[in-house]
Design an enzyme around this catalytic site. Structure first.
Site, PDB file in Angstrom:
ATOM      1  N   LYS A  76     -30.509  31.359  -5.371  1.00  8.36           N
ATOM      2  CA  LYS A  76     -31.746  30.575  -5.487  1.00  8.36           C
ATOM      3  C   LYS A  76     -32.868  31.219  -4.679  1.00  8.36           C
ATOM      4  CE  LYS A  76     -33.302  25.767  -4.857  1.00  8.36           C
ATOM      5  NZ  LYS A  76     -32.896  24.418  -4.407  1.00  8.36           N
ATOM      6  N   SER A 151     -33.838  20.793  -7.439  1.00 12.24           N
ATOM      7  CA  SER A 151     -34.626  22.005  -7.433  1.00 12.24           C
ATOM      8  C   SER A 151     -33.821  23.275  -7.736  1.00 12.24           C
ATOM      9  CB  SER A 151     -35.304  22.170  -6.073  1.00 12.24           C
ATOM     10  OG  SER A 151     -34.364  22.347  -5.025  1.00 12.24           O
ATOM     11  N   SER A 175     -30.806  18.285  -4.951  1.00 11.94           N
ATOM     12  CA  SER A 175     -31.202  19.505  -5.652  1.00 11.94           C
ATOM     13  C   SER A 175     -30.059  20.404  -6.093  1.00 11.94           C
ATOM     14  CB  SER A 175     -32.156  20.313  -4.771  1.00 11.94           C
ATOM     15  OG  SER A 175     -33.403  19.688  -4.672  1.00 11.94           O
TER      16      SER A 175
END
Length: 467
Positions: A76, A151, A175
């Protein structure tokens, strides 16, 4: 081959039946095919990945393979890697380059994981969907009209599409678990302190780094690499916990089932899939009992908004003041909501957090784990914005559907999200498995027992049709 599990890939690498070069090549080929539609990657390192795969192949021949040797891992983009961009999905930070590497990412690299791509996030990771002015819209491989969640949306979308084998996520309000639910993958929010976090958010007890994959065993494999104390993080836990393999069966475990956590308006498909998951666990020999929690949604949202308003929101405010309209509408709204929180509210927030945990703590004294839907809805539209209301619902904000938030408040509880079924719009739904504080192993036992009776991705019927 791009859907090969990490644990099976390692077995094949060791036996010589397959090579890291074959797997990395297959994953890159798949990514090149699906990325124009899915848009899960913020940055790609394909040539370097193939070089690393060739080096990994030599390590296997020399008998010197490391725990993740030759496995593609999508990281990420919010996690810094020295020398690479670290934009947090924000247009004003588009030229930002990291000077350090996050400890848990360095562990992946040191274990032989091959970082072939960085995955997309919403700006500053502050939304449950993934679109930005910098990268555009990331879409759900199961239905491109919908978001993969946020997210860690890029990580989940890449796993679902077959363009990575393992992925990392972070979780400050759901997330990891929201995208896992929307994309039909498995994600783990470790308890606070289990995986070292980068300062200063290592001191935010809502904040967690964690693994994402297409199976429980693969999640455990990555978790065992990234977990453990680190000198940069004062809250990182000693001693290191290792998830065992194999896991003990779930037979005899007492599991509490809450279809709505006492206060959420849950979509009918999500509710039905949750009950079906409970039946699978009963088939595994667990004793599953429906329970009620005395929670009020307003208290959950108030506690979270105070917390975000005291820590997360102020971290974004300087960029808003400097760049204004360059920020996304949801990031601007996030800061505006944070500005409504006064320092005097902080104590009330602590009281609310304590009051919310107490009935959960009592429940987990009686039961070994709690299961519930991961999200109240199957998915959100790909370009959903702050303040939008899902069709047919009366929600006032996105936190009205985020059944993940209570377990950031109860941050010491480990939580796995696993696939529970599919909704009428074609997207998956998720089941959250909540363990007692710091009892990660029991949560993994429950997840593995459910997966044994409802495997995904090993069956082509449980893969998106994209590509």
């Amino acid at each position: 081959m791009h859907y090969l599990s990490a644990t099976e890939a390692l077995r094949l690498f060791r036996s010589g039946e397959a090579s890291p070069v074959e797997l990395v090549s297959a994953v890159i080929e798949r990514a090149e095919a699906v990325e124009p539609s899915v848009n899960a990657f913020a940055e790609m390192f394909y040539d370097q990945a193939l070089d690393a795969a060739r080096a990994a192949e030599k390590r296997y021949l020399a008998g010197d393979a490391r725990p993740l040797e030759g496995l593609p891992v999508a990281v990420k983009e919010e996690a810094p890697i020295a020398g690479h961009r670290n934009t947090l999905g924000s247009l004003p930070l588009r030229d930002e380059v990291a000077t350090v590497t996050a400890p848990f990412v360095q562990r992946i690299i040191d274990a032989g994981g091959i970082v072939h791509a960085r995955t997309t996030t919403p700006e500053f990771c502050c939304a449950p969907v993934t679109w930005t002015k910098l990268w555009g819209v990331t879409r759900n491989p199961w239905n491109l009209a919908y978001s993969p969640g946020g997210s860690s949306g890029g990580s989940a979308a890449a796993l679902a599409a077959g363009s990575t084998t393992l992925a990392t996520g972070s979780d400050i309000g759901g997330s990891i678990r929201i995208p896992s639910s929307f994309c039909g993958v498995t994600g783990f929010k470790p308890p606070y302190g289990r995986v070292p976090e980068f300062p200063p958010f290592n001191l935010d007890h809502y904040c967690h780094e964690g693994p994402m994959a297409r199976s429980v065993a693969d999640v455990a494999l990555l978790e065992n690499v990234i977990a453990g104390p680190h000198p940069s993080d004062v809250v990182s836990l000693r001693p290191k916990l290792v998830i065992p393999s194999p896991l003990e069966p779930a037979a005899g475990l007492r599991i509490a089932l809450s279809p709505d956590l006492g206060c959420f308006d849950v979509d009918a498909d999500v509710a039905a899939n949750t009950l079906a998951a409970a039946e699978r666990l009963r088939e595994a020999g667990a004793v599953v009992t429906e329970v009620s929690l005395p929670w009020k949604l307003a208290d959950i949202i108030r506690a979270a908004r105070i917390h975000f308003g005291m820590i997360f929101g102020p971290s974004v405010r300087p960029l808003l003041e400097a760049h204004g309209d360059d920020l996304t509408s949801y990031a601007r709204a996030f800061v505006a909501e944070s500005d409504e929180i006064a320092k005097e509210d902080y104590y009330q927030g602590l009281e609310l957090e304590a009051a919310l945990y107490y009935p959960l703590g009592e429940l987990l004294e009686e039961y070994d784990a709690l299961i519930c839907p991961t999200m109240a809805v199957p998915a959100l539209p790909a370009e959903w914005d702050h303040g939008d209301i899902p069709e047919g619902r009366n929600d006032s904000s996105w936190m009205d559907v985020m059944m993940t938030v209570p377990f950031n408040i109860a941050s010491r509880c480990p939580v796995l999200s696993v696939p529970s079924g599919r909704a009428g719009n074609g997207v998956p739904t998720g089941l959250s498995i909540v363990g007692k504080t710091y009892d990660d192993v029991t949560a993994f036992r429950v997840a593995a027992a459910h997966e044994e009776r409802y495997p995904w991705y090993t069956d082509p019927a449980h893969r998106p049709a994209i590509g």
